[in-house]
Design an enzyme around this catalytic site. Structure first.
Site, PDB file in Angstrom:
ATOM      1  N   CYS A 179      41.054 -19.456 -18.029  1.00 55.98           N
ATOM      2  CA  CYS A 179      41.171 -19.522 -19.501  1.00 55.98           C
ATOM      3  C   CYS A 179      42.071 -18.442 -20.076  1.00 55.98           C
ATOM      4  O   CYS A 179      42.213 -18.313 -21.300  1.00 55.98           O
ATOM      5  CB  CYS A 179      39.780 -19.502 -20.114  1.00 55.98           C
ATOM      6  SG  CYS A 179      38.756 -20.859 -19.480  1.00 55.98           S
ATOM      7  N   GLU A 198      42.036 -15.071 -20.109  1.00 55.20           N
ATOM      8  CA  GLU A 198      41.598 -13.787 -20.649  1.00 55.20           C
ATOM      9  C   GLU A 198      41.573 -12.669 -19.619  1.00 55.20           C
ATOM     10  O   GLU A 198      41.384 -11.510 -19.973  1.00 55.20           O
ATOM     11  CB  GLU A 198      40.216 -13.926 -21.307  1.00 55.20           C
ATOM     12  CG  GLU A 198      39.026 -14.141 -20.370  1.00 55.20           C
ATOM     13  CD  GLU A 198      38.809 -15.594 -19.978  1.00 55.20           C
ATOM     14  OE1 GLU A 198      39.743 -16.397 -20.197  1.00 55.20           O
ATOM     15  OE2 GLU A 198      37.740 -15.924 -19.445  1.00 55.20           O
ATOM     16  N   ASN A 244      43.001 -15.645 -14.842  1.00 56.12           N
ATOM     17  CA  ASN A 244      41.968 -16.639 -14.525  1.00 56.12           C
ATOM     18  C   ASN A 244      42.229 -17.911 -15.351  1.00 56.12           C
ATOM     19  O   ASN A 244      43.146 -17.931 -16.169  1.00 56.12           O
ATOM     20  CB  ASN A 244      40.606 -16.017 -14.831  1.00 56.12           C
ATOM     21  CG  ASN A 244      40.410 -15.851 -16.324  1.00 56.12           C
ATOM     22  OD1 ASN A 244      41.357 -15.574 -17.047  1.00 56.12           O
ATOM     23  ND2 ASN A 244      39.203 -16.037 -16.786  1.00 56.12           N
TER      24      ASN A 244
END
Ligand code: UDP
Length: 570
Positions: free
Chosen positions: A271, A273, A269
């Site tokens: 960011c 994580e 995704n």
């Protein structure tokens, strides 16, 4: 509800239901009732006699007590017609005009609902290769990323929040050098975070100083070779200059891929994580560690019983989210329900250490990280197993890497999210990051400035009898309290900010959380402006050695418009 004015302002601006004139038609309290009721309702699908109201009360108390919050789209959309509750999606980008523009359309629908999208562009044929149907030449992945970026820009206006994207290219794609530098002009491709997908073979070539092959994804043919060390150094130089690209270790993501039969994990995704399969979505939620402290013998310690209870309720909550979620595409609905991934993590970790009197950059801090996350992961998995007993294992369990073990309701349970907004709502430090600044200046109306001080620090200084406005001004000025006179040594030792923490400790902390996290850890390694490229290279190598799934670095002052500033310009 114990929320700050700041938190209330955020909720009122973005999360409350509004009428056609933009006026909120619900209160903050009603928002939490709406969410709790909508999510608890899923229980009735598994047990017609379930006490849905009691579960709704439990969920409501857990959220309004700020013990746990689900990711923003759940707060915004649960119990509403849109009903899209996930923060994270990955969409496939196949090598045809139709597929590329389908992905753009699908991303727009997801952005509109508050979700973020990740893409691997590694399947797109290289710039300059042939287009069969027209006899023309292909323009390559980076040119298409610009189209994705422009579409995101346009959707931004009407959506619930700014659409965010992750763009990944494998290091052996022929256009890799163009990709590495594609954001060196910091005004370009701004709606994307970008990461280079590194392989273990590549990392070995870096160590040995050898060449590696570039492969055209369309034909599988080797189109050339590059010197691995030179490519690595270019990535480092670019990240040193602008903070991008980040790196992700593809083989590592796939070693932890719970259902390899469904294909390879190519992207995360936005960011970083949450690694996902194409068309998979994941909903996240974060436990606030600060409300899970208790006093024992005059010191703050972790309230493990309360934490255990919250973990179990949170897993139940997030599994219910999968049930009531309205997915933007049939393919996403199918994939997401087949693996039922959830991402439970923590926020307020740095604040917790402050209360405990443990420095973030210390072995004791790292040990605390492991202790907390080991518990979240273990109890989270126990609860997922318990849910499997009553609701069934995730449908692809039989072909998952867990097939010979105990059934699980969710193919993954834990993820450490950035908690950009959630941490503001909860009023705690974000995710597992150190506190960015303990005192900063906020511009308020009519050009007056206000010093905002970290409450935990303020309380400690007041207790020690040394708090004063002048002291706070000095902290603002210096960006740190390490060299401010008049602050007791013990307070200085514990109240370290992001820039006091050396990059090595940032990485050690990330690795400590990764050890007990199914998915990945959102973390930025902060460097001072004076850091060298060699220091950045060292951090990348350490992240690889310590088992991190990727790294993002940021050197202070390397972008014109950085989100957070320390010192006077905040
Ligand atoms: N995200 C997004 N747009 C944003 C912020 C976040 O799409 O403006 C997505 C993205 O996938 C990110 C995830 O939400 O990785 C979690 O971000 P964060 O924890 O900061 O979100 P919060 O729930 O606190 O709003």
């Amino acid at each position: 509800m114990p929320i700050s004015e700041n938190a209330r302002a955020v909720l009122e601006k973005r999360y409350l239901i509004r009428d056609e004139h933009g006026q909120p038609t619900e209160t903050v309290d009603q928002l939490f009732h709406r969410v709790a009721g909508a999510i608890a309702a899923a229980d009735a699908r598994f047990d017609p006699k379930a006490d849905v109201d009691a579960t709704a009360r439990t969920f409501y108390d857990m959220m309004t007590g700020l013990d746990f919050l689900p990711n923003s789209p759940t707060l915004m959309n649960a119990g509403r017609p849109l009903g899209q509750l996930s923060a994270c999606f990955v969409l496939p980008v196949a090598d045809s005009m139709e597929d590329i523009f389908d992905a753009i359309k699908n991303a727009a629908l997801i952005h509109k609902s508050g979700g973020g999208t990740g893409f691997s562009f590694s399947r797109l044929r290289a710039k300059g290769s042939t287009v069969n149907s027209t006899g023309g030449v292909a323009s390559g992945p980076i040119s298409f990323m610009k189209v994705f970026n422009a579409a995101t820009e346009a959707v931004k206006q009407g959506g619930t929040r700014r659409g965010a994207n992750m763009g990944i290219l494998r290091v052996d794609h022929p256009d890799i050098m163009e990709f590495i530098g594609c954001k060196n002009d910091t005004h370009e491709i701004n709606n994307f975070n970008i990461s280079v997908g590194l392989t273990e073979a590549f990392m070995r070539s870096v160590e040995q100083g050898g060449e590696y092959d570039l492969v055209d994804p369309a034909t599988g043919t080797v189109t050339g070779t590059l010197n691995a060390r030179r490519v690595f150094e270019t990535v480092v130089a670019s990240a040193w200059q602008t903070g991008e690209p980040g790196i992700i270790f593809l083989d590592r993501l796939n070693r932890d891929n719970p259902v390899p039969s469904m294909g390879e994990i190519e992207s995360t995704n936005p960011c970083g994580e949450q690694p996902l399969l194409p068309y998979e979505a994941c909903n996240l939620g974060s436990i606030n560690l600060v409300t899970h402290l208790k006093k024992s013998g005059g010191r703050y310690v972790l309230d493990k019983k309360k934490l255990g209870d919250t973990i179990r309720k949170a897993v139940h909550f997030l599994d219910n989210v999968i049930e009531v979620n309205k997915y933007p595409l049939d393919e996403i609905d199918k994939m997401t329900r087949a693996t039922r991934k959830i991402g439970l993590g923590v926020m307020g970790f740095a604040d917790m250490l402050l209360y405990m009197g443990i420095p973030y950059n210390s072995e004791a801090g790292v040990a605390q990280a492991k202790e907390v996350m080991e518990l979240v992961n273990a109890v989270g998995h126990q609860e997922s197993e318990k849910l499997a007993g009553t609701r069934g294992a995730f449908p692809l369990f039989g072909e998952s890497i867990y097939q010979n073990g105990r059934p699980l309701r969710n193919a993954t349970v834990t993820t450490i999210a950035p908690t950009g907004t959630l941490s503001i709502i909860a009023g705690v430090s974000s995710g597992v990051e150190p506190v960015f600044a303990y005192a900063y200046i906020r511009n308020v109306m009519d050009n007056t400035h206000l010093i905002e001080t970290n409450q935990i620090l303020k309380d400690r200084l007041t207790e020690a009898g040394v708090y004063s406005e002048e002291l706070m001004e000095q902290i603002v000025e210096q960006g740190s309290l390490q060299h401010v006179e008049g602050i007791p040594e013990e307070i200085r030792r514990v109240f370290v900010c992001a820039h006091d923490v050396s990059p090595i400790w940032h990485v050690k902390m990330q690795a400590a959380f990764q050890e007990y996290t199914d998915n990945a850890v959102s973390k930025t390694v902060n460097f001072p402006n004076s850091a060298t490229r060699e220091e950045v290279a060292e951090v990348y190598t350490l992240a690889y050695k310590l088992g991190c799934k990727g790294t993002t670095i940021y050197r202070d002052g390397s972008r014109d418009e950085q989100v957070l500033n320390i010192g006077k310009v905040a």
